[in-house]
Design a protein around this motif. Structure first.
Motif, PDB file in Angstrom:
ATOM      1  N   ARG A 124      52.294 126.226 118.473  1.00 39.50           N
ATOM      2  CA  ARG A 124      53.045 126.598 119.674  1.00 39.50           C
ATOM      3  C   ARG A 124      53.414 125.351 120.480  1.00 39.50           C
ATOM      4  N   ALA A 125      52.490 124.392 120.576  1.00 35.54           N
ATOM      5  CA  ALA A 125      52.773 123.144 121.285  1.00 35.54           C
ATOM      6  C   ALA A 125      53.899 122.373 120.585  1.00 35.54           C
ATOM      7  N   MET A 126      53.889 122.379 119.264  1.00 38.81           N
ATOM      8  CA  MET A 126      54.967 121.746 118.502  1.00 38.81           C
ATOM      9  C   MET A 126      56.300 122.433 118.803  1.00 38.81           C
ATOM     10  N   ALA A 127      56.289 123.755 118.885  1.00 41.54           N
ATOM     11  CA  ALA A 127      57.512 124.492 119.213  1.00 41.54           C
ATOM     12  C   ALA A 127      58.069 124.038 120.557  1.00 41.54           C
ATOM     13  N   MET A 128      57.181 123.852 121.533  1.00 37.43           N
ATOM     14  CA  MET A 128      57.626 123.417 122.850  1.00 37.43           C
ATOM     15  C   MET A 128      58.169 121.993 122.819  1.00 37.43           C
ATOM     16  N   SER A 129      57.642 121.165 121.920  1.00 39.51           N
ATOM     17  CA  SER A 129      58.174 119.813 121.782  1.00 39.51           C
ATOM     18  C   SER A 129      59.635 119.867 121.346  1.00 39.51           C
ATOM     19  N   TYR A 130      59.935 120.730 120.387  1.00 40.81           N
ATOM     20  CA  TYR A 130      61.337 120.892 119.970  1.00 40.81           C
ATOM     21  C   TYR A 130      62.174 121.495 121.094  1.00 40.81           C
ATOM     22  N   ALA A 131      61.553 122.330 121.925  1.00 44.02           N
ATOM     23  CA  ALA A 131      62.279 122.913 123.055  1.00 44.02           C
ATOM     24  C   ALA A 131      62.757 121.836 124.026  1.00 44.02           C
ATOM     25  N   PHE A 132      61.983 120.744 124.153  1.00 45.34           N
ATOM     26  CA  PHE A 132      62.405 119.640 125.030  1.00 45.34           C
ATOM     27  C   PHE A 132      63.683 118.980 124.511  1.00 45.34           C
ATOM     28  N   ASP A 133      63.990 119.175 123.233  1.00 45.35           N
ATOM     29  CA  ASP A 133      65.244 118.675 122.663  1.00 45.35           C
ATOM     30  C   ASP A 133      66.293 119.778 122.559  1.00 45.35           C
ATOM     31  N   ASN A 134      66.006 120.939 123.154  1.00 42.75           N
ATOM     32  CA  ASN A 134      66.943 122.062 123.130  1.00 42.75           C
ATOM     33  C   ASN A 134      67.247 122.487 121.692  1.00 42.75           C
ATOM     34  N   ASP A 135      66.236 122.411 120.840  1.00 39.96           N
ATOM     35  CA  ASP A 135      66.373 122.688 119.410  1.00 39.96           C
ATOM     36  C   ASP A 135      65.878 124.106 119.119  1.00 39.96           C
ATOM     37  N   CYS A 136      66.816 125.038 119.080  1.00 40.00           N
ATOM     38  CA  CYS A 136      66.461 126.445 118.867  1.00 40.00           C
ATOM     39  C   CYS A 136      65.801 126.675 117.512  1.00 40.00           C
ATOM     40  N   ALA A 137      66.402 126.136 116.449  1.00 45.10           N
ATOM     41  CA  ALA A 137      65.931 126.443 115.097  1.00 45.10           C
ATOM     42  C   ALA A 137      64.486 126.011 114.873  1.00 45.10           C
TER      43      ALA A 137
END
Length: 304
Positions: A99-112
């Motif tokens: 889940r933390a990794m998912a949020m890291s991608y969220a900081f790049d606005n990376d939906c996929a």
């Protein structure tokens, strides 16, 4: 004479040494108590000690990843989150790291990639099973996808999240109403982003009716209604109404701060907008609102 002098020197040296010995000496520094890991080793519980140190290592990597995301160094952050996932001692700990990794991608606005790692957490919660957390995992990904402009992906994730959440055994009426409210809230925002104002109004009305129909659920969720109406108004071109509604929402939410700043910009109120962007850029949260708001506000502040 020489013998007497030597004898006096020896006597004086002895007296000086004795005097020093009589002076109070500084106490030895207290030794710290053994750590939990050391105690486990001394007790011969080596498997438990290994699990403890793995958790410590995972926490260190997770903490470093969060800080790096906040600094905008997201690729470096993900190297730490990968190690946290590898070091996880239990399936639940691994899901938390994913889940933390998912949020890291969220900081790049990376939906996929956000959705990819939230799906991993979703799979774990299905084995427990905890259907509410399954739904929340997909809702988190969906919220990131809306702001990334991936509207179809966001809608599918929201609907799947509701479907999972409603599988909860002996689910209460308040929990059923919560999932309905969240879904109507999401569909209204999606319609506004798709330039479908009439569809958005229909879902806003449904969200309002759901709140009114379940006061128990509404106690905690009412604050999200002005966020909804403000969001819809902003993306429908009515900045004045958006600002009035958003000022009734959670003023400590960095996402709300960004929405209000955007409304001020549209009204030509740059100073008020910049003040709100500064607040949003200072958030230290590691969740979907912060993952969108901090980078967005930081870029706004850097723009001349």
């Amino acid at each position: 004479m020489r013998t007497i002098a030597v004898s006096l020197l020896i006597l004086l040296t002895f007296a000086s040494t004795a005097a020093v010995a009589q002076q109070p000496q500084p106490a030895a520094a207290p030794q710290p108590p053994p750590s939990q890991g050391q105690q486990l080793i001394r007790a011969g519980k080596l498997d438990d000690a290994l699990a403890f140190y793995r958790e410590e290592l995972k926490a260190a990597h997770n903490g470093a990843g969060v800080v790096l995301d906040l600094l905008g160094r997201t690729q470096e952050a993900r190297a730490h989150f990968s190690k946290a996932i590898e070091a996880a001692a239990t399936p639940q700990a691994k899901a938390a790291a994913q889940r933390a990794m998912a949020m890291s991608y969220a900081f790049d606005n990376d939906c996929a990639n956000t959705a990819k790692y939230e799906e991993m957490a979703f799979d774990y919660w299905g084995t427990v099973p905890d259907y509410f957390r399954q739904g929340e995992a997909l809702n988190e990904a969906a919220r990131v996808c809306i702001e990334a402009g991936a509207f179809d992906a966001a809608q599918k994730l929201y609907l799947r999240g509701q479907e999972a959440g409603l599988k909860e055994p002996n689910i209460s009426p308040a929990r059923v109403a919560l999932w309905k409210f969240r879904t109507e809230h999401a569909l209204a925002r999606l319609a506004a982003r798709r330039n479908q104002p009439e569809v958005a109004k229909k879902h806003v009305a449904a969200a309002r009716a759901t709140l009114d129909g379940n006061p128990e659920m509404a106690k905690d969720q009412e604050v999200f209604y002005p966020y909804l109406t403000g969001y819809v108004a902003l993306h429908s071109g009515d900045a004045k109404t958006a600002l009035a509604d958003l000022q009734k929402a959670n003023q400590n939410d960095p996402f709300i701060q960004v929405l209000m700043a955007q409304a001020h910009e549209k009204l030509g109120e740059k100073e008020q907008a910049m003040s709100l962007y500064r607040k949003a850029a200072a958030t230290t949260a590691h969740n979907p609102p912060a993952a969108f708001a901090r980078p967005f506000a930081t870029k706004k502040l850097a723009t001349p």
